[in-house]
Design a protein around this motif. Sequence first.
Motif, PDB file in Angstrom:
ATOM      1  N   TYR A  66      -5.999  41.776   4.975  1.00  0.00           N
ATOM      2  CA  TYR A  66      -5.996  42.192   6.332  1.00  0.00           C
ATOM      3  C   TYR A  66      -4.784  42.243   6.954  1.00  0.00           C
ATOM      4  O   TYR A  66      -4.334  42.840   7.735  1.00  0.00           O
ATOM      5  N   GLY A  67      -3.998  40.987   6.652  1.00  0.00           N
ATOM      6  CA  GLY A  67      -2.558  41.006   7.336  1.00  0.00           C
ATOM      7  C   GLY A  67      -2.588  40.157   8.660  1.00  0.00           C
ATOM      8  O   GLY A  67      -3.853  39.898   9.126  1.00  0.00           O
ATOM      9  N   ASP A  68      -1.224  39.773   9.126  1.00  0.00           N
ATOM     10  CA  ASP A  68      -1.324  39.078  10.262  1.00  0.00           C
ATOM     11  C   ASP A  68      -0.117  39.112  11.017  1.00  0.00           C
ATOM     12  O   ASP A  68       0.888  39.167  10.447  1.00  0.00           O
ATOM     13  N   VAL A  69      -0.143  39.536  12.471  1.00  0.00           N
ATOM     14  CA  VAL A  69       0.975  39.999  13.207  1.00  0.00           C
ATOM     15  C   VAL A  69       1.831  38.891  13.514  1.00  0.00           C
ATOM     16  O   VAL A  69       2.884  38.827  13.175  1.00  0.00           O
ATOM     17  N   GLU A  87       3.928  38.322   4.141  1.00  0.00           N
ATOM     18  CA  GLU A  87       4.826  39.235   3.128  1.00  0.00           C
ATOM     19  C   GLU A  87       5.475  38.356   2.081  1.00  0.00           C
ATOM     20  O   GLU A  87       5.385  39.005   0.931  1.00  0.00           O
ATOM     21  N   ASN A  88       6.059  37.360   2.506  1.00  0.00           N
ATOM     22  CA  ASN A  88       6.521  36.355   1.146  1.00  0.00           C
ATOM     23  C   ASN A  88       5.493  36.033   0.351  1.00  0.00           C
ATOM     24  O   ASN A  88       5.603  35.778  -0.749  1.00  0.00           O
ATOM     25  N   CYS A  89       4.401  35.503   0.968  1.00  0.00           N
ATOM     26  CA  CYS A  89       3.075  35.093   0.112  1.00  0.00           C
ATOM     27  C   CYS A  89       2.814  36.137  -0.734  1.00  0.00           C
ATOM     28  O   CYS A  89       2.429  35.937  -2.177  1.00  0.00           O
ATOM     29  N   PHE A  90       2.552  37.151  -0.275  1.00  0.00           N
ATOM     30  CA  PHE A  90       1.944  38.430  -1.165  1.00  0.00           C
ATOM     31  C   PHE A  90       2.925  39.076  -1.901  1.00  0.00           C
ATOM     32  O   PHE A  90       2.688  39.405  -3.158  1.00  0.00           O
ATOM     33  N   CYS A 147      -0.880  45.758   0.463  1.00  0.00           N
ATOM     34  CA  CYS A 147      -0.660  46.376   1.715  1.00  0.00           C
ATOM     35  C   CYS A 147      -1.666  45.956   2.796  1.00  0.00           C
ATOM     36  O   CYS A 147      -2.631  44.938   2.337  1.00  0.00           O
ATOM     37  N   TRP A 148      -1.410  46.273   3.829  1.00  0.00           N
ATOM     38  CA  TRP A 148      -2.578  45.570   5.190  1.00  0.00           C
ATOM     39  C   TRP A 148      -3.393  46.732   5.538  1.00  0.00           C
ATOM     40  O   TRP A 148      -2.994  47.653   5.741  1.00  0.00           O
ATOM     41  N   PHE A 149      -4.496  46.386   5.980  1.00  0.00           N
ATOM     42  CA  PHE A 149      -5.362  47.273   6.674  1.00  0.00           C
ATOM     43  C   PHE A 149      -5.944  46.740   7.978  1.00  0.00           C
ATOM     44  O   PHE A 149      -6.599  47.625   8.808  1.00  0.00           O
ATOM     45  N   GLY A 150      -5.817  45.504   8.383  1.00  0.00           N
ATOM     46  CA  GLY A 150      -6.262  44.869   9.475  1.00  0.00           C
ATOM     47  C   GLY A 150      -5.562  45.402  10.926  1.00  0.00           C
ATOM     48  O   GLY A 150      -4.999  46.354  10.923  1.00  0.00           O
ATOM     49  N   HIS A 151      -5.534  44.442  11.982  1.00  0.00           N
ATOM     50  CA  HIS A 151      -5.099  44.777  13.205  1.00  0.00           C
ATOM     51  C   HIS A 151      -3.538  45.005  13.125  1.00  0.00           C
ATOM     52  O   HIS A 151      -2.919  45.818  13.888  1.00  0.00           O
ATOM     53  N   ILE A 152      -2.975  44.586  12.040  1.00  0.00           N
ATOM     54  CA  ILE A 152      -1.481  44.834  11.868  1.00  0.00           C
ATOM     55  C   ILE A 152      -1.336  46.226  11.462  1.00  0.00           C
ATOM     56  O   ILE A 152      -0.347  46.876  11.913  1.00  0.00           O
ATOM     57  N   ALA A 153      -2.051  46.992  10.880  1.00  0.00           N
ATOM     58  CA  ALA A 153      -2.191  48.298  10.539  1.00  0.00           C
ATOM     59  C   ALA A 153      -3.065  49.457  11.613  1.00  0.00           C
ATOM     60  O   ALA A 153      -3.189  50.454  11.163  1.00  0.00           O
ATOM     61  N   GLU A 154      -3.667  48.593  12.517  1.00  0.00           N
ATOM     62  CA  GLU A 154      -4.449  49.175  13.434  1.00  0.00           C
ATOM     63  C   GLU A 154      -5.839  49.781  12.825  1.00  0.00           C
ATOM     64  O   GLU A 154      -6.149  50.829  13.303  1.00  0.00           O
ATOM     65  N   TYR A 155      -6.258  49.080  11.707  1.00  0.00           N
ATOM     66  CA  TYR A 155      -7.398  49.332  11.086  1.00  0.00           C
ATOM     67  C   TYR A 155      -7.318  50.722  10.461  1.00  0.00           C
ATOM     68  O   TYR A 155      -8.279  51.570  10.192  1.00  0.00           O
ATOM     69  N   SER A 156      -6.055  51.159   9.926  1.00  0.00           N
ATOM     70  CA  SER A 156      -5.785  52.619   9.541  1.00  0.00           C
ATOM     71  C   SER A 156      -6.238  52.609   7.744  1.00  0.00           C
ATOM     72  O   SER A 156      -5.779  51.397   7.195  1.00  0.00           O
ATOM     73  N   ARG A 157      -6.507  53.595   7.458  1.00  0.00           N
ATOM     74  CA  ARG A 157      -6.712  53.652   6.074  1.00  0.00           C
ATOM     75  C   ARG A 157      -5.377  54.248   5.551  1.00  0.00           C
ATOM     76  O   ARG A 157      -5.052  54.135   4.107  1.00  0.00           O
TER      77      ARG A 157
END
Length: 191
Positions: free
Chosen positions: A61-64, A71-74, A93-103
């Motif tokens: 998901y990711g986190d803003v 990033e360090n964790c992953f 990679c991230w897909f959540g709000h940090i990526a605006e739910y983009s594919r």
Amino acid sequence: MIRRQETCCFCALHRQNFLPRPLNHLRWRTNKGHASQTALADKILALSQDASGEGVVLVAYGDVTHHDEWENCFGRLDNIVQAKTGVAEVLHCWFGHIAEYSREPTQSAIREILSRHDRAIVIPVLVARDKYFQEELIGGAISELRLADRIAYAADAILPDPSLNKWVVSIVRESYAMIHEGKLQSREQSR
């Protein structure tokens, strides 16, 4: 409210959180992520055909707010998973709000893996199953690439997993015993 240390179950990422007073005698304890990392490696190996010719994409998901920590964790998790599974490469990679739910971030990571390896194994690093996340966003990203013969994917989540379940029970038992023996106390009591 009191402050407590929390550790990400995947990579021992520490963050400060606040808990209501009734819970101040409990503390989240991990074994440097061992159980969760093993569960993740098991999911990868279940989809693998030839680890040395495959790359893995961990999709989270990711986190803003805590982006650098994630990033360090992953980054560490990528290395651990590669060592445990023998796959040629691991990206995240991230897909959540940090990526605006983009594919697109998921597709980009898969393309990058497939440019260097025969197959991509795509693993959602999510605690629970969510049809929108696992099927629509991640699954949709994979479908749009039209490379099903080169991509392995299971629209699942980290839980349920027997090794993680056992690990959680053992941590609760250990914490309970420490509280009962007076070895675990709140920060207020230790001041």
